[in-house]
Design a protein around this motif. Structure first.
Motif, PDB file in Angstrom:
ATOM      1  N   TYR A   5      11.265  -1.957 -12.669  1.00  0.00           N
ATOM      2  CA  TYR A   5      10.571  -3.231 -12.461  1.00  0.00           C
ATOM      3  C   TYR A   5      11.607  -4.348 -12.379  1.00  0.00           C
ATOM      4  O   TYR A   5      12.615  -4.331 -13.112  1.00  0.00           O
ATOM      5  N   ALA A   6      11.387  -5.299 -11.480  1.00  0.00           N
ATOM      6  CA  ALA A   6      12.288  -6.445 -11.378  1.00  0.00           C
ATOM      7  C   ALA A   6      11.505  -7.663 -10.931  1.00  0.00           C
ATOM      8  O   ALA A   6      10.505  -7.556 -10.219  1.00  0.00           O
ATOM      9  N   LYS A   7      11.972  -8.825 -11.357  1.00  0.00           N
ATOM     10  CA  LYS A   7      11.362 -10.087 -10.941  1.00  0.00           C
ATOM     11  C   LYS A   7      12.455 -11.037 -10.482  1.00  0.00           C
ATOM     12  O   LYS A   7      13.506 -11.142 -11.115  1.00  0.00           O
ATOM     13  N   ASN A  57      18.758  -9.868 -12.442  1.00  0.00           N
ATOM     14  CA  ASN A  57      18.551  -8.439 -12.708  1.00  0.00           C
ATOM     15  C   ASN A  57      19.895  -7.720 -12.694  1.00  0.00           C
ATOM     16  O   ASN A  57      20.160  -6.866 -11.844  1.00  0.00           O
ATOM     17  N   PRO A  58      20.762  -8.059 -13.643  1.00  0.00           N
ATOM     18  CA  PRO A  58      22.118  -7.489 -13.638  1.00  0.00           C
ATOM     19  C   PRO A  58      22.122  -5.967 -13.788  1.00  0.00           C
ATOM     20  O   PRO A  58      21.364  -5.398 -14.574  1.00  0.00           O
ATOM     21  N   SER A  59      22.945  -5.327 -12.973  1.00  0.00           N
ATOM     22  CA  SER A  59      23.174  -3.875 -13.032  1.00  0.00           C
ATOM     23  C   SER A  59      21.944  -3.040 -12.692  1.00  0.00           C
ATOM     24  O   SER A  59      21.953  -1.822 -12.885  1.00  0.00           O
ATOM     25  N   LYS A  60      20.892  -3.641 -12.203  1.00  0.00           N
ATOM     26  CA  LYS A  60      19.675  -2.888 -11.879  1.00  0.00           C
ATOM     27  C   LYS A  60      19.631  -2.559 -10.395  1.00  0.00           C
ATOM     28  O   LYS A  60      19.917  -3.406  -9.549  1.00  0.00           O
ATOM     29  N   VAL A  61      19.284  -1.319 -10.089  1.00  0.00           N
ATOM     30  CA  VAL A  61      19.114  -0.882  -8.710  1.00  0.00           C
ATOM     31  C   VAL A  61      17.794  -0.108  -8.613  1.00  0.00           C
ATOM     32  O   VAL A  61      17.600   0.883  -9.327  1.00  0.00           O
ATOM     33  N   LEU A  62      16.911  -0.555  -7.757  1.00  0.00           N
ATOM     34  CA  LEU A  62      15.639   0.127  -7.544  1.00  0.00           C
ATOM     35  C   LEU A  62      15.764   0.975  -6.282  1.00  0.00           C
ATOM     36  O   LEU A  62      15.959   0.446  -5.195  1.00  0.00           O
ATOM     37  N   ASP A  63      15.669   2.298  -6.455  1.00  0.00           N
ATOM     38  CA  ASP A  63      15.907   3.184  -5.317  1.00  0.00           C
ATOM     39  C   ASP A  63      14.677   3.988  -4.911  1.00  0.00           C
ATOM     40  O   ASP A  63      14.772   4.915  -4.115  1.00  0.00           O
ATOM     41  N   GLU A  64      13.509   3.629  -5.452  1.00  0.00           N
ATOM     42  CA  GLU A  64      12.295   4.369  -5.112  1.00  0.00           C
ATOM     43  C   GLU A  64      11.332   3.505  -4.308  1.00  0.00           C
ATOM     44  O   GLU A  64      11.587   2.321  -4.060  1.00  0.00           O
ATOM     45  N   ALA A  65      10.225   4.092  -3.893  1.00  0.00           N
ATOM     46  CA  ALA A  65       9.187   3.339  -3.183  1.00  0.00           C
ATOM     47  C   ALA A  65       8.648   2.247  -4.100  1.00  0.00           C
ATOM     48  O   ALA A  65       8.467   2.455  -5.294  1.00  0.00           O
ATOM     49  N   SER A 130       6.514   5.157  -9.077  1.00  0.00           N
ATOM     50  CA  SER A 130       6.426   6.289 -10.002  1.00  0.00           C
ATOM     51  C   SER A 130       5.798   5.880 -11.332  1.00  0.00           C
ATOM     52  O   SER A 130       5.260   6.724 -12.052  1.00  0.00           O
ATOM     53  N   SER A 131       5.836   4.582 -11.649  1.00  0.00           N
ATOM     54  CA  SER A 131       5.287   4.094 -12.918  1.00  0.00           C
ATOM     55  C   SER A 131       4.106   3.153 -12.747  1.00  0.00           C
ATOM     56  O   SER A 131       3.353   2.928 -13.694  1.00  0.00           O
ATOM     57  N   PHE A 132       3.939   2.599 -11.542  1.00  0.00           N
ATOM     58  CA  PHE A 132       2.895   1.605 -11.327  1.00  0.00           C
ATOM     59  C   PHE A 132       2.028   1.985 -10.128  1.00  0.00           C
ATOM     60  O   PHE A 132       2.502   2.610  -9.179  1.00  0.00           O
ATOM     61  N   SER A 133       0.775   1.581 -10.187  1.00  0.00           N
ATOM     62  CA  SER A 133      -0.131   1.735  -9.056  1.00  0.00           C
ATOM     63  C   SER A 133      -0.762   0.385  -8.770  1.00  0.00           C
ATOM     64  O   SER A 133      -0.753  -0.516  -9.611  1.00  0.00           O
ATOM     65  N   MET A 134      -1.310   0.246  -7.578  1.00  0.00           N
ATOM     66  CA  MET A 134      -1.889  -1.035  -7.179  1.00  0.00           C
ATOM     67  C   MET A 134      -3.386  -0.885  -6.999  1.00  0.00           C
ATOM     68  O   MET A 134      -3.867   0.065  -6.397  1.00  0.00           O
ATOM     69  N   ASP A 135      -4.124  -1.844  -7.524  1.00  0.00           N
ATOM     70  CA  ASP A 135      -5.571  -1.864  -7.376  1.00  0.00           C
ATOM     71  C   ASP A 135      -5.988  -3.306  -7.109  1.00  0.00           C
ATOM     72  O   ASP A 135      -5.466  -4.226  -7.729  1.00  0.00           O
ATOM     73  N   TYR A 136      -6.896  -3.500  -6.178  1.00  0.00           N
ATOM     74  CA  TYR A 136      -7.338  -4.856  -5.874  1.00  0.00           C
ATOM     75  C   TYR A 136      -8.791  -4.823  -5.436  1.00  0.00           C
ATOM     76  O   TYR A 136      -9.317  -3.784  -5.041  1.00  0.00           O
TER      77      TYR A 136
END
Length: 209
Positions: A5-7, A57-65, A130-136
Motif C-alpha cells: 500500500y502507498a499514498k 514512500n522511502p524504499s518501497k516498490v510495488l510490483d504487483e497488480a 493480493s491484499s485488497f479488493s475493490m467494491d463500489y
C-alpha cells in the motif's frame, strides 16, 4: 501498515502534458526541461511527482497488480484540465519515482474530482490486489443536489449550433422515395401522381415521355 500500500500527495494545481509533447528524431515522445517553452513546466511537474512519491514512500516498490484511487483537487471549478488526461501525467511521474514498475500495473482505477481554492493538489492511493479488493455501488440520492451542467467549449459551440440548425431544416430523404427508381431524394425533386399517392422523381418523370 501493509507493504503493498502507498499514498502520494502532491500539492499544487494538477496539470496535464497530453498536448505538450515533443518528439525526437527517432519519433519517441519526450518532454524537454530547458527548451525555454511551456513544455518545461510539464517535465518539471513530472519530476516533482516522482520526488514526492519517493520521499513519501522511502524504499518501497510495488510490483504487483494495483488498485488506484485518485482524488484531484482543482483550484477553480471553471478552469481546469480534463481530469481524464491528468492520469497519464501522474502515473508517468509515479513510474519515474520507482514506486511502481510500470503504469500498466494499474488494473482498476477510481477518479474523483474536487475543488479546493486554498489547497489544490492530488491524492493517490495504491493498493496491491493480493491484499485488497475493490467494491463500489451507485444508488439514488435521498435528497437531490443542484445539477452541475456543462457547456461545449467556445470553439465548438458554433459548430454544434450549426449542425443542429442544419438537421432541423434538412428534409428527410427516407420519407421521399421515388416509386419508379426506388431512390430517396428531397421533396422538391418529386412530382406527385395518382392523387398524391405516388411520388416520382423528376428524372424518372422525364423518361416516361
Amino acid at each position: 501498515m501493509y507493504d503493498n500500500y502507498a499514498k502520494v500527495i502532491v500539492k499544487g494545481s494538477p496539470i496535464t502534458k497530453s498536448n505538450f509533447k515533443l518528439f525526437n528524431v527517432n519519433g519517441r515522445a519526450i518532454l524537454p526541461m530547458n527548451s525555454g517553452k511551456y513544455h518545461d513546466r510539464y517535465a518539471i511537474y513530472e519530476e516533482e511527482i516522482a520526488f514526492n512519491a519517493r520521499s513519501q514512500n522511502p524504499s518501497k516498490v510495488l510490483d504487483e497488480a494495483l488498485i488506484a484511487v485518485l482524488k484531484v483537487y482543482y483550484k477553480s471549478e471553471k478552469r481546469h484540465p480534463d481530469t481524464n488526461n491528468i492520469t497519464k501525467s501522474i502515473f508517468d511521474g509515479i513510474e519515474k519515482s520507482g514506486l511502481i514498475i510500470n503504469d500498466a500495473q494499474i488494473r482498476r482505477l477510481i477518479i474523483e474530482e474536487f475543488y479546493d481554492k486554498e489547497n489544490p493538489r492530488f491524492e493517490l492511493e495504491l493498493f496491491g490486489e493480493s491484499s485488497f479488493s475493490m467494491d463500489y455501488s451507485i444508488k439514488p440520492r435521498e435528497i437531490l443536489e443542484e445539477k452541475i451542467t456543462y457547456n461545449p467549449p467556445s470553439n465548438k459551440k458554433k459548430a454544434l449550433n450549426d449542425r443542429m440548425n442544419i438537421s432541423a431544416i434538412k428534409p428527410k430523404i427516407s420519407d421521399n422515395i421515388c416509386e419508379v427508381c426506388g431512390k430517396g431524394t428531397c421533396k422538391e425533386n418529386l412530382i406527385s401522381a395518382n392523387k398524391g399517392k405516388t411520388l416520382i422523381c423528376r428524372t424518372c418523370f422525364k423518361k416516361l415521355f
